[in-house]
Write an enzyme that holds these catalytic residues in place. Structure first.
Site, PDB file in Angstrom:
ATOM      1  N   GLY A 137       0.696  -4.951   0.995  1.00 59.02           N
ATOM      2  CA  GLY A 137      -0.474  -5.064   0.128  1.00 59.02           C
ATOM      3  C   GLY A 137      -0.199  -5.849  -1.150  1.00 59.02           C
ATOM      4  N   GLU A 191      -0.533  -9.342  -0.172  1.00 59.75           N
ATOM      5  CA  GLU A 191      -1.952  -9.529   0.148  1.00 59.75           C
ATOM      6  C   GLU A 191      -2.812  -9.641  -1.113  1.00 59.75           C
ATOM      7  OE1 GLU A 191      -1.809  -6.067   2.732  1.00 59.75           O
ATOM      8  OE2 GLU A 191      -2.464  -7.287   4.413  1.00 59.75           O
ATOM      9  N   GLU A 244       4.705  -4.791   7.578  1.00 63.10           N
ATOM     10  CA  GLU A 244       3.931  -3.723   8.221  1.00 63.10           C
ATOM     11  C   GLU A 244       4.364  -3.394   9.638  1.00 63.10           C
ATOM     12  OE1 GLU A 244       2.629  -6.134   6.389  1.00 63.10           O
ATOM     13  OE2 GLU A 244       1.187  -5.293   4.986  1.00 63.10           O
ATOM     14  N   ALA A 297       0.865  -1.176   0.000  1.00 65.53           N
ATOM     15  CA  ALA A 297       0.000   0.000   0.000  1.00 65.53           C
ATOM     16  C   ALA A 297       0.904   1.229   0.000  1.00 65.53           C
ATOM     17  CB  ALA A 297      -0.886  -0.018   1.235  1.00 65.53           C
TER      18      ALA A 297
END
Ligand code: CAA
Length: 263
Positions: free
Chosen positions: A108, A111, A131, A63
């Site tokens: 992300g 993910e 993260e 992200a």
């Protein structure tokens, strides 16, 4: 669209996240465009999707850290929901999706690959959930899908330590199905997608739904889900042609189940 390209190649659609200057990091705009791209896929003419990243270095580097850096608690939660909604759409998309992971698949990026049905990667791929090093948890499904894919112990190790793993380790722990030299990755993804597309489309869709939905419930309920989706295939053109070819005892046709049509 600024950050997503879509290319239709016969029955196979190729979605490319195209923001190479930021290693294809997912900001809100990328997520919105991905959502719109999925909504626009023609389900009558497409039988499998491939998801990849632009360039030869990164699939998706996570992200967008710049965008996240100033979020409040409420905005952080909303950003997580935005990503989760799109990734869930991908995971429950009626067609199989192959992630062709061509480099970094971090945060992300890891993910989104886990929201696809199948992951294959290049030898230079790097997977990880970094993260906690940034002061946050994985927020686009990583705490849930990684544990389901590789087991809670390995997922906890990866997530708590924030240690990235290389392609061979990702293969060893079952995070990816296969590793290829970078220059062969897309060819192999297309080959796999074409192989899927050559099979009965209604049956393939129902298999995806049966596996996904069945994994959410206990075995007694899961087999009922399978029975309904199995029954749903009967009386279709695909079922009649597929079984007819076998019963004709024509060796050529027996191996090739054609033609397939949607209901
Ligand atoms: N967000 C925003 N920009 C990013 C980015 C990200 N996740 N990853 C890379 N970029 C940008 C860099 O800022 C840089 O931009 P500039 O050229 O404008 O400076 C450009 O991409 C190239 O990156 P680097 O110069 O850092 O390239 P590198 O080869 O030295 O390192 C890397 C590559 C190891 C992947 C490094 O970029 C990196 O660590 N990126 C962040 C990875 C990460 O932590 N991802 C998880 C994000 S959090 C998350 O995803 C939360 C969630 O679950 C929803």
């Amino acid at each position: 669209m600024e950050f997503i390209t879509y290319e239709q190649d016969g029955f196979v659609g190729v979605i490319t996240i195209n923001r190479p200057k930021a290693l294809n990091a997912l900001n809100s705009q990328v997520l919105d465009e991905l959502n719109e791209t999925l909504d626009a896929v023609d389900l009558n003419t497409t039988r499998a999707l491939i998801l990849t990243g632009a360039g030869d270095k990164s699939f998706v580097a996570g992200a967008d850290i710049g965008e996240m850096s100033t979020l409040t608690k409420a905005e952080g939660e909303a950003f997580g929901k935005k990503g989760n909604d799109v990734f869930r759409k991908l995971e429950t998309f009626p067609l199989p999706v192959i992630a062709a992971v061509n480099g970094f698949a971090l945060g992300g990026g890891c993910e989104i690959s886990m929201s696809c049905d199948i992951r294959i990667c290049s030898e230079n791929a790097i997977f990880g959930q970094p993260e906690v090093g940034l002061g946050i948890t994985p927020g686009f499904g990583g705490t849930q899908r990684l544990a389901r894919l590789v087991g809670a112990g390995m997922a906890k190790q990866m997530i708590y330590t924030a240690r990235n793993i290389k392609a061979d380790e990702a293969y060893r722990i079952g995070l990816v199905n296969a590793v290829y030299p970078a220059e062969e990755l897309m060819e192999q993804a297309r080959k796999m997608a074409a192989g899927i597309a050559a099979n009965a489309p209604i049956a393939v869709r129902n298999c995806k739904k049966a596996i996904n939905d069945g994994l959410q419930v206990d075995m007694d309920q899961a087999i009922v889900i399978e029975e309904k989706l199995f029954g749903d295939c009967f009386e279709t053109e695909d079922q009649k042609a597929g079984m007819g070819n076998f019963l004709e005892k024509d060796k050529e046709k027996k191996l090739k189940v054609v033609p397939f049509q949607n209901k």
